[in-house]
Write a protein that holds these residues in place. Structure first.
Motif, PDB file in Angstrom:
ATOM      1  N   ILE A   1       0.848  -1.192   0.000  1.00 10.86           N
ATOM      2  CA  ILE A   1       0.000   0.000   0.000  1.00 10.86           C
ATOM      3  C   ILE A   1       0.885   1.244   0.000  1.00 10.86           C
ATOM      4  O   ILE A   1       2.063   1.185   0.345  1.00 10.86           O
ATOM      5  CB  ILE A   1      -0.949   0.024   1.230  1.00 10.86           C
ATOM      6  CG1 ILE A   1      -0.122   0.030   2.528  1.00 10.86           C
ATOM      7  CG2 ILE A   1      -1.928  -1.128   1.195  1.00 10.86           C
ATOM      8  CD1 ILE A   1      -0.221   1.279   3.314  1.00 10.86           C
TER       9      ILE A   1
ATOM     10  N   SER B   1       3.412   1.272  -6.111  1.00 11.84           N
ATOM     11  CA  SER B   1       2.570   1.963  -7.091  1.00 11.84           C
ATOM     12  C   SER B   1       1.893   0.997  -8.060  1.00 11.84           C
ATOM     13  O   SER B   1       1.779   1.259  -9.258  1.00 11.84           O
ATOM     14  CB  SER B   1       3.386   2.995  -7.883  1.00 11.84           C
ATOM     15  OG  SER B   1       3.898   3.993  -7.033  1.00 11.84           O
TER      16      SER B   1
ATOM     17  N   THR C   1      -1.723  -1.693  -8.218  1.00 10.41           N
ATOM     18  CA  THR C   1      -3.144  -1.509  -7.929  1.00 10.41           C
ATOM     19  C   THR C   1      -3.354  -1.203  -6.450  1.00 10.41           C
ATOM     20  O   THR C   1      -4.023  -0.224  -6.086  1.00 10.41           O
ATOM     21  CB  THR C   1      -3.934  -2.771  -8.308  1.00 10.41           C
ATOM     22  OG1 THR C   1      -3.700  -3.066  -9.687  1.00 10.41           O
ATOM     23  CG2 THR C   1      -5.425  -2.561  -8.093  1.00 10.41           C
ATOM     24  N   THR C   2      -2.754  -2.037  -5.592  1.00 14.85           N
ATOM     25  CA  THR C   2      -2.892  -1.837  -4.147  1.00 14.85           C
ATOM     26  C   THR C   2      -2.229  -0.539  -3.704  1.00 14.85           C
ATOM     27  O   THR C   2      -2.643   0.071  -2.713  1.00 14.85           O
ATOM     28  CB  THR C   2      -2.289  -3.036  -3.396  1.00 14.85           C
ATOM     29  OG1 THR C   2      -2.886  -4.237  -3.892  1.00 14.85           O
ATOM     30  CG2 THR C   2      -2.535  -2.945  -1.908  1.00 14.85           C
TER      31      THR C   2
ATOM     32  N   GLU D   1      -2.381   2.260  -5.193  1.00  9.84           N
ATOM     33  CA  GLU D   1      -3.193   3.405  -5.632  1.00  9.84           C
ATOM     34  C   GLU D   1      -2.508   4.228  -6.731  1.00  9.84           C
ATOM     35  O   GLU D   1      -2.565   5.457  -6.754  1.00  9.84           O
ATOM     36  CB  GLU D   1      -3.560   4.295  -4.438  1.00  9.84           C
ATOM     37  CG  GLU D   1      -4.393   3.562  -3.390  1.00  9.84           C
ATOM     38  CD  GLU D   1      -4.784   4.425  -2.209  1.00  9.84           C
ATOM     39  OE1 GLU D   1      -5.670   5.289  -2.348  1.00  9.84           O
ATOM     40  OE2 GLU D   1      -4.192   4.221  -1.122  1.00  9.84           O
ATOM     41  N   SER D   2      -1.906   3.545  -7.679  1.00  8.37           N
ATOM     42  CA  SER D   2      -1.204   4.249  -8.752  1.00  8.37           C
ATOM     43  C   SER D   2      -2.075   5.226  -9.545  1.00  8.37           C
ATOM     44  O   SER D   2      -1.563   6.260 -10.000  1.00  8.37           O
ATOM     45  CB  SER D   2      -0.563   3.244  -9.717  1.00  8.37           C
ATOM     46  OG  SER D   2      -1.527   2.376 -10.277  1.00  8.37           O
TER      47      SER D   2
ATOM     48  N   THR E   1      -4.064   7.381  -8.506  1.00 10.91           N
ATOM     49  CA  THR E   1      -4.290   8.654  -7.814  1.00 10.91           C
ATOM     50  C   THR E   1      -3.019   9.230  -7.201  1.00 10.91           C
ATOM     51  O   THR E   1      -3.082  10.121  -6.356  1.00 10.91           O
ATOM     52  CB  THR E   1      -5.366   8.491  -6.718  1.00 10.91           C
ATOM     53  OG1 THR E   1      -5.008   7.414  -5.843  1.00 10.91           O
ATOM     54  CG2 THR E   1      -6.727   8.204  -7.332  1.00 10.91           C
ATOM     55  N   THR E   2      -1.864   8.729  -7.613  1.00 10.09           N
ATOM     56  CA  THR E   2      -0.607   9.343  -7.202  1.00 10.09           C
ATOM     57  C   THR E   2       0.054   9.988  -8.414  1.00 10.09           C
ATOM     58  O   THR E   2      -0.070   9.504  -9.534  1.00 10.09           O
ATOM     59  CB  THR E   2       0.360   8.321  -6.574  1.00 10.09           C
ATOM     60  OG1 THR E   2       0.566   7.231  -7.488  1.00 10.09           O
ATOM     61  CG2 THR E   2      -0.181   7.792  -5.271  1.00 10.09           C
TER      62      THR E   2
ATOM     63  N   THR F   1      -6.899  -2.562  -1.464  1.00 12.17           N
ATOM     64  CA  THR F   1      -6.293  -1.346  -0.913  1.00 12.17           C
ATOM     65  C   THR F   1      -7.024  -0.897   0.344  1.00 12.17           C
ATOM     66  O   THR F   1      -6.410  -0.573   1.366  1.00 12.17           O
ATOM     67  CB  THR F   1      -6.354  -0.201  -1.947  1.00 12.17           C
ATOM     68  OG1 THR F   1      -5.666  -0.598  -3.123  1.00 12.17           O
ATOM     69  CG2 THR F   1      -5.757   1.075  -1.395  1.00 12.17           C
TER      70      THR F   1
ATOM     71  N   PRO G   1      -7.356   5.788   2.065  1.00 11.38           N
ATOM     72  CA  PRO G   1      -7.161   5.764   0.619  1.00 11.38           C
ATOM     73  C   PRO G   1      -7.559   7.105   0.017  1.00 11.38           C
ATOM     74  O   PRO G   1      -8.280   7.886   0.653  1.00 11.38           O
ATOM     75  CB  PRO G   1      -8.101   4.649   0.149  1.00 11.38           C
ATOM     76  CG  PRO G   1      -9.187   4.630   1.178  1.00 11.38           C
ATOM     77  CD  PRO G   1      -8.535   5.009   2.481  1.00 11.38           C
ATOM     78  N   ARG G   2      -7.092   7.357  -1.167  1.00 14.50           N
ATOM     79  CA  ARG G   2      -7.484   8.581  -1.849  1.00 14.50           C
ATOM     80  C   ARG G   2      -8.781   8.363  -2.616  1.00 14.50           C
ATOM     81  O   ARG G   2      -9.014   7.290  -3.165  1.00 14.50           O
ATOM     82  CB  ARG G   2      -6.379   9.031  -2.818  1.00 14.50           C
ATOM     83  CG  ARG G   2      -5.235   9.751  -2.123  1.00 14.50           C
ATOM     84  CD  ARG G   2      -4.204  10.270  -3.098  1.00 14.50           C
ATOM     85  NE  ARG G   2      -3.182  11.036  -2.387  1.00 14.50           N
ATOM     86  CZ  ARG G   2      -2.046  11.430  -2.934  1.00 14.50           C
ATOM     87  NH1 ARG G   2      -1.774  11.138  -4.202  1.00 14.50           N
ATOM     88  NH2 ARG G   2      -1.168  12.127  -2.232  1.00 14.50           N
TER      89      ARG G   2
ATOM     90  N   LEU H   1     -11.751   6.048  -3.811  1.00 21.02           N
ATOM     91  CA  LEU H   1     -11.851   5.049  -2.760  1.00 21.02           C
ATOM     92  C   LEU H   1     -12.109   5.729  -1.422  1.00 21.02           C
ATOM     93  O   LEU H   1     -11.662   6.847  -1.180  1.00 21.02           O
ATOM     94  CB  LEU H   1     -10.564   4.218  -2.688  1.00 21.02           C
ATOM     95  CG  LEU H   1     -10.225   3.393  -3.924  1.00 21.02           C
ATOM     96  CD1 LEU H   1      -8.944   2.614  -3.700  1.00 21.02           C
ATOM     97  CD2 LEU H   1     -11.368   2.458  -4.299  1.00 21.02           C
TER      98      LEU H   1
END
Length: 302
Positions: free
Chosen positions: A19, A51, A53-54, A56-57, A59-60, A258, A275-276, A279
């Motif tokens: 994560i 980076s 799926t878990t 949160e690629s 949204t970064t 995530t 999470p962002r 999510l």
């Protein structure tokens, strides 16, 4: 007639789909990422996939992705492989991210099938070849048609295996027959990305796994692989089955891994944060249920 021993897995056996920790305000928490990475490696992870799926690629930012690789590399040194997720729907952007990951200290890059545009197989193949040509790092292809809408078909995978920098696959295709076909005809190192398939694929010649559940239980996953490697196959099966309840709760309960991993890590006092969006954090009832399931697993291990 003598045969050569199998080649060592390029990135070890157990990789955590880590994560990406955030602060409560939603900022990237590099200190938290370092602390979590050190713990995961100490608990048995051979590598960390950042980076993905878990992680949160979607949204970064590009800068955050590079900063994350640099911070984790500084924390774990050469004690673990770092595989950086660089996949996008845009070939040029993917190449740029691969170059950034290399500069930041990654050992390899994870490249997902271009999503949304649903390219045909010749375009899928061309995409991966261009990234491999332009990157100085080895590639792990990420086959997850349930999210991308496009499969890397087995015949495409077999053709791609001739590229010297395409060395591994994160397999989330849920096609055991197709996976065995590629394994029998190439030297690609397969890593299952579906925790419920860890032992099944490992027994069929996979190199290991890229696990979301490893964020909270790396040692339990190690015991499965250790038992199988030692020839204790019945024990390996029992240990895999013991993980089933937690795998189901985290990966098949209606929320992304995530969200469930971050909820559990928070209850354990480990770096996670929310999470962002889009999510959203797990609610209290879900979090309590996850923690209770985790506790049952720990109790049966003692």
């Amino acid at each position: 007639m003598t045969t050569s021993p199998p080649a060592a897995p390029p990135f070890g056996r157990l990789l955590c789909a880590m994560i990406t920790p955030f602060t409560e305000s939603g900022a990237l928490d590099l200190d938290g990422a370092q602390r979590l990475a050190v713990r995961l490696v100490a608990e048995g992870c051979d590598g960390l996939v950042l980076s993905g799926t878990t992680g949160e690629s979607p949204t970064t930012t590009d800068a955050e992705k590079a900063a994350l690789v640099g911070a984790v590399r500084a924390a774990v040194g050469d004690r673990a492989h770092i595989v950086a997720g660089v996949g996008t729907a845009d070939t040029r952007h993917t190449v740029e991210l691969a170059r950034d990951a290399e500069k930041a200290g990654a050992d390899a890059v994870l490249v997902v099938t271009p999503y949304y545009s649903r390219p045909p197989q010749d375009a899928v193949e061309a995409h991966f070849r261009e990234v491999a040509d332009e990157s100085g790092l080895p590639l792990m292809l990420y086959d997850i048609p349930g999210r991308t809408g496009t499969r890397i078909e087995p015949e495409t995978m077999i053709r791609l295996a001739d590229h010297p920098r395409i060395v591994a696959v994160k397999d989330c295709a849920y096609d055991l027959l197709g996976t065995q076909k590629v394994l029998s005809r190439t030297e690609l190192a397969y890593y299952t990305g579906c925790d419920e398939y860890t032992l099944a694929l490992y027994a069929n010649g996979a190199a290991g796994c890229v696990s979301t559940v490893a964020n909270v239980t790396p040692r339990h996953l190690c015991t499965v692989l250790d038992a199988f490697d030692a020839g204790r196959t019945a024990e390996a099966a029992r240990l895999q089955q013991r993980l089933c309840e937690l795998v189901e709760a985290m990966m098949a309960g209606g929320l992304p891994g995530t969200v469930t991993a971050k909820a559990l890590l928070t209850t354990l006092g480990l770096p996670a944060g929310p999470p962002r969006p889009p999510l959203r954090p797990a609610d209290r009832e879900t979090t309590d249920g996850l923690r209770a399931t985790y506790e049952r697993l720990v109790e049966t291990t003692v």
